[in-house]
Structures are given as structure tokens and as C-alpha cells.
Design a protein around this motif. Structure first.
Motif, short mmCIF file in Angstrom:
data_model
loop_
_atom_site.label_atom_id
_atom_site.label_comp_id
_atom_site.label_asym_id
_atom_site.label_seq_id
_atom_site.Cartn_x
_atom_site.Cartn_y
_atom_site.Cartn_z
N LYS A 232 7.95 0.68 1.12
CA LYS A 232 7.10 1.32 2.13
C LYS A 232 6.49 0.27 3.05
CE LYS A 232 5.97 5.59 -0.32
NZ LYS A 232 4.90 6.45 -0.89
N TYR A 233 6.13 -0.87 2.48
CA TYR A 233 5.60 -1.96 3.31
C TYR A 233 6.68 -2.43 4.29
CZ TYR A 233 3.35 -6.31 4.68
OH TYR A 233 2.78 -7.32 5.42
N GLU A 236 7.05 0.04 7.18
CA GLU A 236 5.91 -0.03 8.10
C GLU A 236 5.99 -1.25 9.02
OE1 GLU A 236 2.55 -0.09 5.52
OE2 GLU A 236 2.78 2.02 4.91
#
Length: 352
Positions: A232-233, A236
Motif C-alpha cells: 500500500k505504501y 501511494e
């Protein structure tokens, strides 16, 4: 960094190949029923492939399938060489099956290549526990859906077709056919959305695994080491990757894949507009369900099962089972063959 750039380039190339390899999934029935010309059909499918990015990003808000792909192999056995070998193996199998006109699964060839290269790497690591290489919690559902996705598509398509036939049994055949040709535009669009959302994320997963490895092992970044979910990082902070992944599969779809269109649209069973609506709708339902649970499934398997389902409503003999059995063998062989190719490639890459 050079190897990471090569991996990203090849992953996006695979994404493009996936698009033209799987273009038939979205457009085979709509071309077979002459609702759109082949050129119009690929533009239609490509538009909705790309539109799926905005739905996944801003409506659903996450990329579950990409996350699943990134975690199919234990991080202890992921290296850039492993990922490179897996991608090259996947491209090789995709191009071979495209050349032969076999609608195999781009999803499963990518997963098979990734696992095969990781296992080959594990054999070179002293004391490695081979049982921990593959993340079975992620992989077992994927393998089960090799058989479940076409079966679900077939059952759903069968019942949708029967329902439509009963509702429209008193309709004027000519008027009904005109309506179903219009509805095919809707059903093919729905399936193309599912195709884009499902398949573009698989490349995101591979690129994500490479970037996470690079920033934890080669050029360490504390953000990746401390993130609750590194994938998810990655999404992003590498926002161009999801966008480009969806764009590349759309461009690939626009280039077509006519040999597979012929197999899907005419060789399995003769498809009418009504049956095209039923098959594409059933396929879309199956893809959306799998995506909800984060299970990467084959759009090829799904639509093939759906086409078989509408064929069975006429009679069992309406389905050309000889063709279907050949496709089934291709599906079963995809993961192990891709794994073997990737393992051999890993050993070759390791020599340099």
C-alpha cells in the motif's frame, strides 16, 4: 537500479502483451455476433479496460489483486533476479500460446513464473526450507479458481440464459435480437471493466514486489521497513505505476489478438446476441466476485466457461468438447510449464 528499471520495463511489456493476448476475452462474442467490427470492438474494450483504473483507485480505493500477487512468494526468497526470470518466462509462454491461438491464462503464467524462479533460487540457498517459499494461503485459492472460475462462469451463464429465454419466450425474434445487440454493448463493457481491473493489477503486484525488495535490501528506506503494508505504501508513492499498468493493458487490447478471437468466438460454440449478453454478464459477475475477495483469476478461463454455459442451454453437443478439452490442458499446464521455464531462466541469469 538498472535491473529494477529493466524489470519495470519488461513488466509493462508483459502488460501490453496481456492486453492483446486477452483482447478476445472481451470482444470475441461481440465480434462473432457482428454487433461491432473488430476495430470498433477493440477500441470499446480498451476504453473500459482503462476506465477500470479510476473505479479501482477512486471508488473501490485499493488494489487487492496486486497485493495478492506481490505476496504469492515469501519475501525471504524474492530477489530482482527471481522477478526478472519470472517475467521473461511469462512473456515467453504468453507469446507462444498467442502464436498457437490458445487462450491460456496470463495471470497463471505470471504466477507460475514467479513461483518457479523463487523455488530455483531457494535451491541455491543453504538450509532453505522449500516448504516456506510459496505463500500457500495466497496461492491455493488461485489454483482452485483455475477450475472454479470457469465452472462459476458456466453455471451463472446457464441460468442467465435460461432466465432470459423464459422472459422473452413471447417476444418478436427480430425485435428481441436488436435489443440484445444493444445490450451486448453493455455486457461487453462490464466484462472489459472486470478484465482491466483484474489483469492490470497483476503487473502492479510484480512491480511492487521488485520495488519493495529494492528499497528494503539494496537501497534501504525505513518507510518500507516500518510500513504496516509495504504494498500500500508502494501504491501511494509510485502512483504512476497503477495508472501506467491500466494504460498499457488498454493499449495492448487495442492491438487485438485475432487468432484467439476466432477460437473464443466461433470454435467453442456458435454464439447469438442473446447468448453473448448472458456469457459476458456471467463472466463480469465472476470477475467482480473474485476481485472483491482479492483472488486473481483468469479472464480467459472465466469467459470460456461462460460461453460453454450458454452452449449447454441448447444441447450438450452444441459445445465442441474437443476444443474445450484442448483448452483445459493448456490451463492445467500453464503454471507448471511457466515455473519450469522461469527456473531454467533463473539459473541462466545467475551465471552473469
Amino acid at each position: 537500479m538498472t535491473l529494477l528499471i529493466i524489470i519495470i520495463f519488461l513488466a509493462l511489456a508483459f502488460d501490453f502483451i496481456n492486453g492483446f493476448h486477452d483482447a478476445a476475452n472481451s470482444i470475441a462474442t461481440i465480434v462473432a455476433t457482428k454487433v461491432l467490427t473488430p476495430f470498433q470492438a477493440v477500441l470499446w474494450a480498451a476504453f473500459f479496460n482503462f476506465l477500470a483504473y479510476f473505479i479501482s483507485r477512486y471508488w473501490i480505493g485499493e488494489f487487492k489483486i496486486g497485493n495478492t500477487i506481490a505476496k504469492t512468494v515469501s519475501e525471504d526468497f524474492i530477489t530482482l533476479e527471481v522477478i526478472l526470470a519470472g517475467i521473461i518466462a511469462a512473456i515467453t509462454w504468453n507469446l507462444l500460446t498467442w502464436k498457437l491461438g490458445i487462450p491460456s491464462s496470463s495471470s497463471h503464467t505470471l504466477i507460475g513464473g514467479f513461483m518457479g524462479a523463487a523455488l530455483a533460487h531457494a535451491f541455491t540457498v543453504d538450509g532453505a526450507d522449500l516448504n516456506t517459499v510459496v505463500n500457500y494461503a495466497k496461492v491455493i485459492p488461485i489454483i482452485l479458481f483455475i477450475f472454479m472460475a470457469p465452472l462459476i462462469g458456466m453455471i451463472v451463464a446457464y441460468f442467465i440464459t435460461v432466465l432470459i429465454l423464459n422472459i422473452c419466450r413471447k417476444a418478436n425474434p427480430s425485435k428481441a435480437d436488436k435489443w440484445f445487440k444493444r445490450l451486448q454493448l453493455v455486457s461487453s463493457a462490464l466484462f472489459s471493466l472486470g478484465h482491466g481491473a483484474n489483469d492490470a493489477q497483476k503487473v502492479m503486484g510484480i512491480i511492487g514486489a521488485a520495488v519493495i525488495y529494492y528499497h528494503t535490501q539494496i537501497d534501504p528506506m525505513v518507510e518500507y521497513k516500518t510500513a504496516a503494508d509495504p504494498f500500500k505504501y508502494f501504491v501511494e508513492h509510485w502512483g504512476w505505476v497503477p495508472f501506467t499498468s491500466f494504460a498499457m493493458i488498454a493499449l495492448g487490447t487495442m492491438s487485438g489478438g485475432w487468432k484467439i478471437v476466432k477460437t473464443m468466438g466461433t470454435k467453442i460454440t456458435k454464439v447469438t446476441s442473446l447468448e453473448g449478453v448472458a456469457a459476458e454478464t456471467a463472466g463480469a459477475i465472476t470477475l467482480y466476485t473474485a476481485e472483491h475477495f482479492g483472488i486473481p483469476v483468469s479472464t480467459t478461463h472465466t469467459i470460456t466457461g461462460s460461453i460453454i454455459g450458454v452452449g449447454i442451454t441448447k444441447r450438450v453437443s452444441a459445445v465442441r468438447w474437443g476444443v474445450t478439452i484442448s483448452l483445459l490442458w493448456a490451463w492445467i499446464l500453464t503454471i507448471p510449464v511457466s515455473a519450469i521455464i522461469a527456473a531454467l531462466l533463473y539459473y541462466i541469469i545467475s551465471l552473469f
